[in-house]
Motif scaffolding. Structure first.
Motif, PDB file in Angstrom:
ATOM      1  N   VAL A 146      -0.947   3.973  74.254  1.00 41.94           N
ATOM      2  CA  VAL A 146      -1.157   4.695  73.165  1.00 41.94           C
ATOM      3  C   VAL A 146      -0.390   4.490  71.787  1.00 41.94           C
ATOM      4  CG1 VAL A 146      -0.233   7.087  72.508  1.00 41.94           C
ATOM      5  CG2 VAL A 146      -1.314   6.592  74.653  1.00 41.94           C
ATOM      6  N   MET A 147       0.643   3.831  71.926  1.00 45.04           N
ATOM      7  CA  MET A 147       1.517   3.353  70.902  1.00 45.04           C
ATOM      8  C   MET A 147       0.666   2.292  70.011  1.00 45.04           C
ATOM      9  SD  MET A 147       5.844   3.629  71.444  1.00 45.04           S
ATOM     10  CE  MET A 147       5.788   2.158  72.612  1.00 45.04           C
ATOM     11  N   ALA A 148       0.123   1.235  70.821  1.00 43.98           N
ATOM     12  CA  ALA A 148      -0.598   0.106  70.553  1.00 43.98           C
ATOM     13  C   ALA A 148      -1.729   0.415  69.887  1.00 43.98           C
ATOM     14  CB  ALA A 148      -0.675  -0.822  71.583  1.00 43.98           C
ATOM     15  N   VAL A 149      -2.494   1.514  70.330  1.00 44.10           N
ATOM     16  CA  VAL A 149      -3.549   2.027  69.804  1.00 44.10           C
ATOM     17  C   VAL A 149      -3.391   2.734  68.443  1.00 44.10           C
ATOM     18  CG1 VAL A 149      -5.536   3.774  69.955  1.00 44.10           C
ATOM     19  CG2 VAL A 149      -4.961   2.264  71.757  1.00 44.10           C
ATOM     20  N   ALA A 150      -2.154   3.663  68.217  1.00 42.87           N
ATOM     21  CA  ALA A 150      -1.753   4.119  67.172  1.00 42.87           C
ATOM     22  C   ALA A 150      -1.357   3.215  66.137  1.00 42.87           C
ATOM     23  CB  ALA A 150      -0.907   5.202  67.498  1.00 42.87           C
ATOM     24  N   THR A 151      -0.857   2.206  66.439  1.00 38.71           N
ATOM     25  CA  THR A 151      -0.380   1.044  65.451  1.00 38.71           C
ATOM     26  C   THR A 151      -1.397   0.561  65.065  1.00 38.71           C
ATOM     27  OG1 THR A 151       1.843   0.651  66.761  1.00 38.71           O
ATOM     28  CG2 THR A 151       0.966  -0.990  65.336  1.00 38.71           C
ATOM     29  N   PHE A 152      -2.544   0.083  65.521  1.00 35.99           N
ATOM     30  CA  PHE A 152      -3.627  -0.452  65.111  1.00 35.99           C
ATOM     31  C   PHE A 152      -4.371   0.484  64.182  1.00 35.99           C
ATOM     32  CE2 PHE A 152      -8.290  -1.247  65.812  1.00 35.99           C
ATOM     33  CZ  PHE A 152      -8.433  -2.497  65.343  1.00 35.99           C
ATOM     34  N   ILE A 153      -4.570   1.576  64.707  1.00 35.38           N
ATOM     35  CA  ILE A 153      -5.443   2.524  63.787  1.00 35.38           C
ATOM     36  C   ILE A 153      -4.485   2.629  62.362  1.00 35.38           C
ATOM     37  CG2 ILE A 153      -5.966   4.925  63.366  1.00 35.38           C
ATOM     38  CD1 ILE A 153      -6.482   5.045  66.282  1.00 35.38           C
ATOM     39  N   MET A 154      -3.488   2.825  62.319  1.00 30.73           N
ATOM     40  CA  MET A 154      -2.620   3.038  61.292  1.00 30.73           C
ATOM     41  C   MET A 154      -2.469   1.746  60.254  1.00 30.73           C
ATOM     42  SD  MET A 154       0.629   5.379  62.631  1.00 30.73           S
ATOM     43  CE  MET A 154       1.219   5.428  61.086  1.00 30.73           C
ATOM     44  N   ILE A 155      -2.421   0.781  60.872  1.00 28.90           N
ATOM     45  CA  ILE A 155      -2.245  -0.374  60.325  1.00 28.90           C
ATOM     46  C   ILE A 155      -3.540  -0.805  59.425  1.00 28.90           C
ATOM     47  CG2 ILE A 155      -2.013  -3.066  60.209  1.00 28.90           C
ATOM     48  CD1 ILE A 155       0.572  -2.427  61.961  1.00 28.90           C
ATOM     49  N   THR A 156      -4.666  -0.888  60.541  1.00 28.51           N
ATOM     50  CA  THR A 156      -6.049  -1.187  59.883  1.00 28.51           C
ATOM     51  C   THR A 156      -6.410   0.109  58.815  1.00 28.51           C
ATOM     52  OG1 THR A 156      -7.053   0.160  61.809  1.00 28.51           O
ATOM     53  CG2 THR A 156      -6.950  -2.253  61.787  1.00 28.51           C
ATOM     54  N   SER A 157      -6.053   0.987  58.896  1.00 27.39           N
ATOM     55  CA  SER A 157      -6.383   2.449  57.879  1.00 27.39           C
ATOM     56  C   SER A 157      -5.623   1.910  56.684  1.00 27.39           C
ATOM     57  CB  SER A 157      -6.042   3.630  58.415  1.00 27.39           C
ATOM     58  OG  SER A 157      -4.839   3.806  58.613  1.00 27.39           O
ATOM     59  N   ILE A 158      -4.241   1.509  56.639  1.00 30.66           N
ATOM     60  CA  ILE A 158      -3.661   1.252  55.558  1.00 30.66           C
ATOM     61  C   ILE A 158      -4.312  -0.102  54.885  1.00 30.66           C
ATOM     62  CG2 ILE A 158      -1.438   0.227  54.609  1.00 30.66           C
ATOM     63  CD1 ILE A 158      -0.191   2.341  56.738  1.00 30.66           C
ATOM     64  N   MET A 159      -4.825  -0.950  55.564  1.00 30.75           N
ATOM     65  CA  MET A 159      -5.195  -2.172  54.804  1.00 30.75           C
ATOM     66  C   MET A 159      -6.441  -1.980  54.219  1.00 30.75           C
ATOM     67  SD  MET A 159      -4.183  -5.348  57.297  1.00 30.75           S
ATOM     68  CE  MET A 159      -5.673  -5.014  58.457  1.00 30.75           C
ATOM     69  N   ALA A 160      -7.358  -0.804  54.809  1.00 30.58           N
ATOM     70  CA  ALA A 160      -8.529  -0.678  54.285  1.00 30.58           C
ATOM     71  C   ALA A 160      -8.503   0.249  53.085  1.00 30.58           C
ATOM     72  CB  ALA A 160      -9.304   0.398  55.470  1.00 30.58           C
ATOM     73  N   VAL A 161      -7.424   1.107  53.214  1.00 31.65           N
ATOM     74  CA  VAL A 161      -7.264   1.879  51.804  1.00 31.65           C
ATOM     75  C   VAL A 161      -6.930   0.815  50.515  1.00 31.65           C
ATOM     76  CG1 VAL A 161      -5.578   3.645  50.661  1.00 31.65           C
ATOM     77  CG2 VAL A 161      -6.700   3.960  52.804  1.00 31.65           C
ATOM     78  N   ASN A 162      -6.197  -0.301  50.972  1.00 35.67           N
ATOM     79  CA  ASN A 162      -5.480  -0.840  49.759  1.00 35.67           C
ATOM     80  C   ASN A 162      -6.477  -2.007  49.564  1.00 35.67           C
ATOM     81  OD1 ASN A 162      -3.074   0.662  49.364  1.00 35.67           O
ATOM     82  ND2 ASN A 162      -2.104  -0.709  51.148  1.00 35.67           N
ATOM     83  N   ALA A 163      -7.448  -2.159  50.445  1.00 34.69           N
ATOM     84  CA  ALA A 163      -8.489  -3.532  50.369  1.00 34.69           C
ATOM     85  C   ALA A 163      -9.464  -3.017  48.966  1.00 34.69           C
ATOM     86  CB  ALA A 163      -9.324  -3.516  51.393  1.00 34.69           C
ATOM     87  N   PHE A 164      -9.813  -1.900  48.579  1.00 34.37           N
ATOM     88  CA  PHE A 164     -10.742  -1.867  47.334  1.00 34.37           C
ATOM     89  C   PHE A 164     -10.032  -1.484  46.443  1.00 34.37           C
ATOM     90  CE2 PHE A 164     -13.077  -0.918  51.373  1.00 34.37           C
ATOM     91  CZ  PHE A 164     -13.834  -1.874  51.228  1.00 34.37           C
ATOM     92  N   PRO A 165     -10.232  -1.683  45.086  1.00 36.01           N
ATOM     93  CA  PRO A 165      -9.563  -1.558  43.863  1.00 36.01           C
ATOM     94  C   PRO A 165      -9.711   0.106  43.588  1.00 36.01           C
ATOM     95  CG  PRO A 165     -11.734  -2.506  43.253  1.00 36.01           C
ATOM     96  CD  PRO A 165     -11.540  -2.710  44.827  1.00 36.01           C
TER      97      PRO A 165
END
Length: 99
Positions: A42-61
């Motif tokens: 559960v912690m691994a899935v939550a980590t994956f979701i949080m890190i990928t969502s942060i990268m997605a938000v910061n990926a676009f100008p």
């Protein structure tokens, strides 16, 4: 920026518990409890979701609003001026035409 810190802390905790579980299982040859494995997953899935969502938000100008336009120099004003000059040219052409 607090979400980046939370995601990083969750990543470190997940990594450390995974290493602890691996060492406990591999070094001592003792089986892990299913609750601990479930917690780690559960912690691994939550980590994956949080890190990928942060990268997605910061990926676009970020959206930058346009500066306020001066109506004298707007595109519609240019179209109106162009249309008026075409009308004048049209009238001149047919005004001097002899029947």
């Amino acid at each position: 920026m607090i979400w980046i810190d939370i995601s990083y802390a969750l990543y470190v905790v997940t990594f450390l518990t995974g290493m602890l579980f691996f060492l406990r299982f591999d070094a001592r040859r003792r089986p892990l409890r299913r609750r601990l494995i479930g917690l780690h997953l559960v912690m691994a899935v939550a980590t994956f979701i949080m890190i990928t969502s942060i990268m997605a938000v910061n990926a676009f100008p970020q959206h930058v609003s346009k500066p306020p336009a001066n109506p004298k120099h707007s595109t519609m004003w240019d179209y109106v001026r162009q249309h008026q000059s075409e009308l004048k040219a049209h009238h001149r052409k047919y005004l001097w035409k002899k029947p």
